[in-house]
Design a protein around this motif. Structure first.
Motif, PDB file in Angstrom:
ATOM      1  N   ALA A 196       0.838  -1.203   0.000  1.00 40.69           N
ATOM      2  CA  ALA A 196       0.000   0.000   0.000  1.00 40.69           C
ATOM      3  C   ALA A 196       0.879   1.262   0.000  1.00 40.69           C
ATOM      4  CB  ALA A 196      -0.908   0.002   1.226  1.00 40.69           C
ATOM      5  N   TYR A 197       0.339   2.341  -0.579  1.00 42.19           N
ATOM      6  CA  TYR A 197       1.082   3.607  -0.624  1.00 42.19           C
ATOM      7  C   TYR A 197       1.648   3.981   0.738  1.00 42.19           C
ATOM      8  CZ  TYR A 197      -1.455   4.479  -5.049  1.00 42.19           C
ATOM      9  OH  TYR A 197      -1.964   4.406  -6.299  1.00 42.19           O
ATOM     10  N   GLU A 198       0.752   3.888   1.782  1.00 46.32           N
ATOM     11  CA  GLU A 198       1.157   4.338   3.115  1.00 46.32           C
ATOM     12  C   GLU A 198       2.322   3.499   3.636  1.00 46.32           C
ATOM     13  OE1 GLU A 198      -1.832   3.678   2.076  1.00 46.32           O
ATOM     14  OE2 GLU A 198      -3.307   5.120   2.803  1.00 46.32           O
ATOM     15  N   GLU A 199       2.264   2.208   3.348  1.00 48.21           N
ATOM     16  CA  GLU A 199       3.356   1.324   3.784  1.00 48.21           C
ATOM     17  C   GLU A 199       4.649   1.685   3.081  1.00 48.21           C
ATOM     18  OE1 GLU A 199       0.735  -2.724   4.692  1.00 48.21           O
ATOM     19  OE2 GLU A 199       1.477  -2.326   2.678  1.00 48.21           O
ATOM     20  N   ASP A 242      -3.360   1.420  -3.854  1.00 44.29           N
ATOM     21  CA  ASP A 242      -4.269   1.692  -2.749  1.00 44.29           C
ATOM     22  C   ASP A 242      -4.470   0.398  -1.952  1.00 44.29           C
ATOM     23  OD1 ASP A 242      -6.478   4.042  -2.176  1.00 44.29           O
ATOM     24  OD2 ASP A 242      -7.067   2.052  -1.467  1.00 44.29           O
ATOM     25  N   GLU A 243      -4.550   0.534  -0.634  1.00 40.68           N
ATOM     26  CA  GLU A 243      -4.645  -0.691   0.170  1.00 40.68           C
ATOM     27  C   GLU A 243      -5.879  -1.524  -0.168  1.00 40.68           C
ATOM     28  OE1 GLU A 243      -5.866  -0.037   4.475  1.00 40.68           O
ATOM     29  OE2 GLU A 243      -5.014   1.916   3.987  1.00 40.68           O
ATOM     30  N   ASP A 244      -6.928  -0.863  -0.662  1.00 37.65           N
ATOM     31  CA  ASP A 244      -8.145  -1.605  -1.030  1.00 37.65           C
ATOM     32  C   ASP A 244      -7.883  -2.587  -2.169  1.00 37.65           C
ATOM     33  OD1 ASP A 244      -9.397  -0.100   0.833  1.00 37.65           O
ATOM     34  OD2 ASP A 244     -10.267   1.323  -0.599  1.00 37.65           O
ATOM     35  N   GLU A 245      -6.859  -2.314  -2.939  1.00 36.76           N
ATOM     36  CA  GLU A 245      -6.570  -3.164  -4.092  1.00 36.76           C
ATOM     37  C   GLU A 245      -5.813  -4.429  -3.703  1.00 36.76           C
ATOM     38  OE1 GLU A 245      -4.682  -2.679  -8.229  1.00 36.76           O
ATOM     39  OE2 GLU A 245      -5.101  -0.632  -7.599  1.00 36.76           O
ATOM     40  N   SER A 343      11.817  -0.643  12.381  1.00 35.32           N
ATOM     41  CA  SER A 343      10.394  -0.342  12.250  1.00 35.32           C
ATOM     42  C   SER A 343       9.636  -1.517  11.672  1.00 35.32           C
ATOM     43  CB  SER A 343      10.192   0.875  11.346  1.00 35.32           C
ATOM     44  OG  SER A 343      10.890   1.993  11.839  1.00 35.32           O
ATOM     45  N   VAL A 344       8.469  -1.750  12.226  1.00 34.24           N
ATOM     46  CA  VAL A 344       7.540  -2.741  11.706  1.00 34.24           C
ATOM     47  C   VAL A 344       6.401  -1.958  11.072  1.00 34.24           C
ATOM     48  CG1 VAL A 344       5.911  -4.557  12.355  1.00 34.24           C
ATOM     49  CG2 VAL A 344       8.150  -4.406  13.474  1.00 34.24           C
ATOM     50  N   VAL A 345       6.119  -2.252   9.773  1.00 36.65           N
ATOM     51  CA  VAL A 345       5.176  -1.428   9.022  1.00 36.65           C
ATOM     52  C   VAL A 345       4.064  -2.297   8.433  1.00 36.65           C
ATOM     53  CG1 VAL A 345       4.914   0.036   6.973  1.00 36.65           C
ATOM     54  CG2 VAL A 345       6.957   0.265   8.418  1.00 36.65           C
ATOM     55  N   GLU A 377      -0.018   5.153  13.091  1.00 33.92           N
ATOM     56  CA  GLU A 377      -1.156   4.294  12.841  1.00 33.92           C
ATOM     57  C   GLU A 377      -0.744   2.953  12.230  1.00 33.92           C
ATOM     58  OE1 GLU A 377      -5.584   5.224  11.029  1.00 33.92           O
ATOM     59  OE2 GLU A 377      -3.825   6.288  10.325  1.00 33.92           O
ATOM     60  N   ILE A 378       0.299   3.001  11.369  1.00 34.50           N
ATOM     61  CA  ILE A 378       0.658   1.778  10.632  1.00 34.50           C
ATOM     62  C   ILE A 378       2.128   1.403  10.843  1.00 34.50           C
ATOM     63  CG2 ILE A 378      -1.094   2.234   8.863  1.00 34.50           C
ATOM     64  CD1 ILE A 378       1.328   2.979   7.001  1.00 34.50           C
ATOM     65  N   LYS A 379       2.729   1.918  11.923  1.00 35.87           N
ATOM     66  CA  LYS A 379       4.151   1.645  12.134  1.00 35.87           C
ATOM     67  C   LYS A 379       4.482   1.650  13.617  1.00 35.87           C
ATOM     68  CE  LYS A 379       7.119   4.929  11.668  1.00 35.87           C
ATOM     69  NZ  LYS A 379       7.973   6.025  11.151  1.00 35.87           N
ATOM     70  N   VAL A 380       5.382   0.718  14.017  1.00 41.19           N
ATOM     71  CA  VAL A 380       5.964   0.784  15.359  1.00 41.19           C
ATOM     72  C   VAL A 380       7.475   0.829  15.173  1.00 41.19           C
ATOM     73  CG1 VAL A 380       6.202  -0.282  17.627  1.00 41.19           C
ATOM     74  CG2 VAL A 380       4.108  -0.650  16.290  1.00 41.19           C
ATOM     75  N   SER A 381       8.118   1.854  15.738  1.00 41.69           N
ATOM     76  CA  SER A 381       9.571   1.970  15.619  1.00 41.69           C
ATOM     77  C   SER A 381      10.205   1.938  16.993  1.00 41.69           C
ATOM     78  CB  SER A 381       9.964   3.298  14.958  1.00 41.69           C
ATOM     79  OG  SER A 381       9.419   3.396  13.671  1.00 41.69           O
ATOM     80  N   VAL A 382      11.366   1.278  17.060  1.00 44.46           N
ATOM     81  CA  VAL A 382      12.131   1.293  18.313  1.00 44.46           C
ATOM     82  C   VAL A 382      13.574   1.669  17.999  1.00 44.46           C
ATOM     83  CG1 VAL A 382      10.692  -0.463  19.399  1.00 44.46           C
ATOM     84  CG2 VAL A 382      12.751  -1.155  18.139  1.00 44.46           C
TER      85      VAL A 382
END
Lengths: 405, 405
Positions: A196-199, A242-245, A343-345, A377-382
Motif C-alpha cells: 500500500a502507498y502508506e506502507e 491503494d490498500e483496497d486493491e 520499524s515494523v510497518v 497508525e501503521i508503524k511501530v519503531s524502536v
C-alpha cells in the motif's frame, strides 16, 4: 490494452547498449498493444559530472544556472532513446520539460511540479507514438529550466502518469521489487507482490529507498498505480497501490531499519511548561529535523528529554543546544551515534491489536534493550543499540511470519 | 561606451580553466564600461561526442532528435560560463536558443535563423547584466530545438549582434586575425587591420576558413562590424567591415589557395546549343556543385568542357556523367585531382586595371602553367598543378606588394 508510463533510471540508460535494451523493452510493450510513454533519467554518471563542474566553478553556484547545466543530462538521453526506438521501428518523439510543458514552482534545484498538460501527450499516444520524456526537469514561472532535486525522475514519471491518466506507472530500477526487508540481512526476505502507498512511504522514510518519497506521496494523492521492477530481468515487480486493491493483506508488510540516526539526551531539564519548546525551538530554527522524542519525569522536579535526529546533524545540534544551555537550564548533554531504528510497518495494524507487543517480546527474548519507542497508525519503531540491528531485523521477520516458506 | 557581442569558440571554453579565462576577459570589457553579450560554442569535443552517439545508434538518425541531443553542448557551456562570471562579480544570465527565442526555419541539423527579438536582451544589457547565449541553436516552427549546422555559432553571434544593434561583434578564435595569406606558406604574410565583407567572403570560399561563410554574408547584409581576434592574446585583431570604412584600401587584400578541388574534362562533346545543360544539369540534380568552367571550341564541330568541383564529389560526378555518356555524346572523361586553385582578392580591383595581368606574368615567370581562369568583380582565380601551390602563393604575395616590410 492499457496506457502505461515506463520510467528508466540512470543505470538502465548508462551507455548505448543499455539504451538499445531499453528501446527493445519498450517495443515489446508497444507490440503487446499498449499505449506507452517513457520517462528517463540521465546516463549514469552524467549528472554527477555536470554537478561537479558547477561546484568546482563555485560552491555557491546560482541554482538557476545549475539547473540549465544539469538538465542537459536527461535531454541527451531522450534524444538518443528516441533515435534507438525509431531505429527498431517504433514511432517515438522526445520531449523536454519545457516543451510539454511540465510546470514547476520557482525553487531552482529542488522544484516541485505544479501542473502537466497531458492533452498533447495523450493525442500522440493514441496515434501510436511513444513520447520519450525527460525526467527530473520542468520549467519555472521565470521561463527557465528547473530540476526537481536528485532522484526526481520517479516523481516526474508519476506526475506524467497522472497527467495522461495512465493505467500504471512502471518504474524500472536496479532492484526487482519491494521486499519484506533487506535481503542482504535476511536471505529469507520475500518480494511483495503488492504494497500500500502508506506502507511504502513508511518504509522509504526508514531507509528502504526503492522509490523517492515524494513520488510515492504524489502517487497516493493522484491514485497512480506504480509498479517497481527490474530493468535487467523480466520478472514481475511489486505494485504500489491503494490498500483496497491488495486482496491478501498481511498485518505486517515489512521490517525496515535505519542507521542514519543519532540519539541525544538532555539531562535534568527543569520540568515546567514550555521546556520542550525551549529545546526544540532552536533546533527547528536551525533547520534540524527531530524524529523520535521521549520525556521521562524524575522525582526532583527535573526531567530527561531524549530524541533522535539525522547523524550528520549531530555536531550542529550540539552547537545549537550548548549555546542555549543557560536559557534551557539543562545539566548535561549526552549523545550516542551508535543506534539503529527498527520499524515494523503494515496497514493491517489499524485493525489488529498486539503488533507492538509481538515486537517488544521478540526483542526482549534476544536481550535487546529498547531505548526509545514511537508509533504511528501503521508503524511501530524502536531505537536500539546499533550492533543488534541484524539480529533484531531477523528476529522480527520471523516473528511476523514473513520468512519465505 | 559601446555595445559589444563577444563570441567564443569551442577551444576557448574547452575546460573549466579556459571558461574562467573567458570570464576574466569578459569582465575586463565590462569594467571598461561597455555593454556586453556573450555567445559561446560547446566545450571542444563535446559536440563530437554527442554526434558520434547519434551516428552509432543510427547512421540515418532523425535530425530532430539529433538537434535535441547536440544542442545540449552549448547549454552546458552557457550555464558554466554564467556561474564563472557571477563568481568574479559580473551579473550574468544564460540564455538558450528557445528562451530568447532565436527563431529558425524547420531544417533540423542545418537551420537558418529567421528572427531574433533583441528587446529583452537589450533591456538586460542596459541594466548591466551580461546575457550568455548558446550559439549554434534556435527553435523551429515545430517548437523543437534546431541547430544551425557545424560552425553555426559565428552566425549566431552575428545575428545576435544585429538583433541588439551592437557596435561590434568580436569573434574570438585560435588565430589572431585575417592574414594577407596563409602564414605557414608565406612567413612574411601580414595581419590585415581591416578587410571588406566581400573580400572576406571570397577568401573564405577559397579556403581561408577564419569565419563561417554564412556569418560573413549575414554581417554584410545586416552591416554588423565584426572583429576576428585571438582568445589567447590581447592583440587587436582584424575588422571585417564595409569597404567604405577601410581608409587605406590596398588594391589586393590577400592571396588564397585551395587544394580541395578536382578538375574534370569532358572531351569532344558535340558543339551544339544545350550541350552545357546536358553536362551540368545531371550534376546539379545530383547536388554536386561545379565551380570554375571553361569551354574550348575545336575545329571538328566538337568541344572540350573543363570544370572543377569538390574533390570529395569526384567519384559521384564520374558515376553521374558515365551514366549519361550516350545522351551527352562525349568521347572521353578525364579527371585530375592534383590541382590547386589560387585566388587574388581585393575590392580595389574594381577601380584598378592590370591586376589579372600581374598575376599571369608572375606565374609565367616561374614556369607555372595556368589550366583554368575564372574572375569575379573582386577576384581572379587560376587553376594550376598542385605541386606549384606554395611557389605560386609566395610569388603573388610579393608581386602585389603584400610582404611585411
Amino acid at each position: 490494452m492499457a496506457r502505461i508510463v515506463m520510467k528508466f533510471g540512470g543505470t538502465s540508460v548508462a551507455d548505448l547498449d543499455r539504451i538499445r535494451n531499453v528501446a527493445a523493452r519498450v517495443k515489446r510493450v508497444v507490440d503487446e498493444g499498449h499505449e506507452v510513454a517513457v520517462v528517463t533519467s540521465a546516463m549514469a554518471g552524467a549528472t554527477n559530472q555536470l554537478v561537479a563542474w558547477c561546484q568546482e566553478l563555485s560552491p555557491l553556484y546560482d541554482a538557476r544556472e545549475y539547473d540549465t547545466v544539469v538538465a542537459t543530462g536527461e535531454q541527451v538521453t531522450i534524444g538518443l532513446l528516441a533515435v534507438a526506438l525509431q531505429t527498431i521501428g517504433v514511432d517515438a518523439r522526445s520531449w523536454t520539460g519545457w516543451q510539454i510543458p511540465i510546470r514547476t514552482d520557482g525553487q531552482h534545484g529542488k522544484a516541485r511540479i505544479d501542473a502537466i498538460d497531458g492533452a498533447e501527450l495523450i493525442r500522440r499516444m493514441q496515434m501510436g507514438q511513444v513520447p520519450v520524456i525527460a525526467g527530473f526537469q520542468g520549467i519555472g514561472p521565470d521561463n527557465r529550466v528547473t530540476t526537481l532535486g536528485r532522484g526526481g525522475s520517479d516523481t516526474s514519471a508519476v506526475a506524467v502518469a497522472a497527467a495522461v491518466k495512465a493505467d500504471r506507472c512502471d518504474i524500472y530500477t536496479d532492484v526487482d521489487g519491494v521486499y519484506t526487508t533487506d535481503p542482504r540481512i535476511v536471505p529469507k526476505a520475500r518480494k511483495l507482490p503488492a504494497i500500500a502507498y502508506e506502507e511504502m512511504l513508511e518504509l522509504a522514510s526508514v531507509g528502504a529507498k526503492v522509490l523517492q518519497t515524494r513520488s510515492v506521496e504524489l502517487a497516493m494523492k493522484e491514485r497512480v498505480r506504480v509498479q517497481v521492477l527490474s530493468s535487467f530481468t523480466d520478472a514481475p515487480g511489486t505494485l504500489v497501490v491503494d490498500e483496497d486493491e491488495i486482496v491478501e493483506q498481511e498485518i505486517v508488510a515489512g521490517i525496515a531499519y535505519s542507521r542514519d540516526e543519532a540519539k541525544v539526551t538532555v539531562r535534568r531539564v527543569p520540568d515546567r511548561p514550555g521546556v520542550a519548546a525551549s529545546v526544540f525551538g532552536p533546533l527547528a530554527e536551525a533547520g534540524i529535523n527531530v524524529d523520535m522524542i521521549v520525556q521521562n519525569v524524575s522525582a526532583d522536579g527535573t526531567t530527561d528529554m531524549t530524541f533522535t535526529l539525522n547523524k550528520t546533524e549531530l555536531p550542529r545540534a550540539r552547537l545549537v543546544l550548548d549555546e542555549k544551555r543557560d536559557e534551557i537550564g539543562f545539566a548535561e548533554l549526552a549523545t550516542d551515534p551508535d543506534v539503529a531504528k527498527i520499524s515494523v510497518v503494515g496497514v493491517g495494524m489499524r485493525s489488529h491489536a498486539g503488533v507492538a507487543g509481538t515486537m517488544f517480546r521478540s526483542l526482549a527474548a534476544r536481550g535487546i534493550n529498547i531505548q526509545v519507542i514511537s508509533t504511528s497508525e501503521i508503524k511501530v519503531s524502536v531505537l536500539i543499540d546499533a550492533e543488534y540491528t541484524e539480529l533484531a531485523v531477523r528476529a522480527l521477520h520471523t516473528a511476523y511470519g514473513l520468512d519465505v516458506a
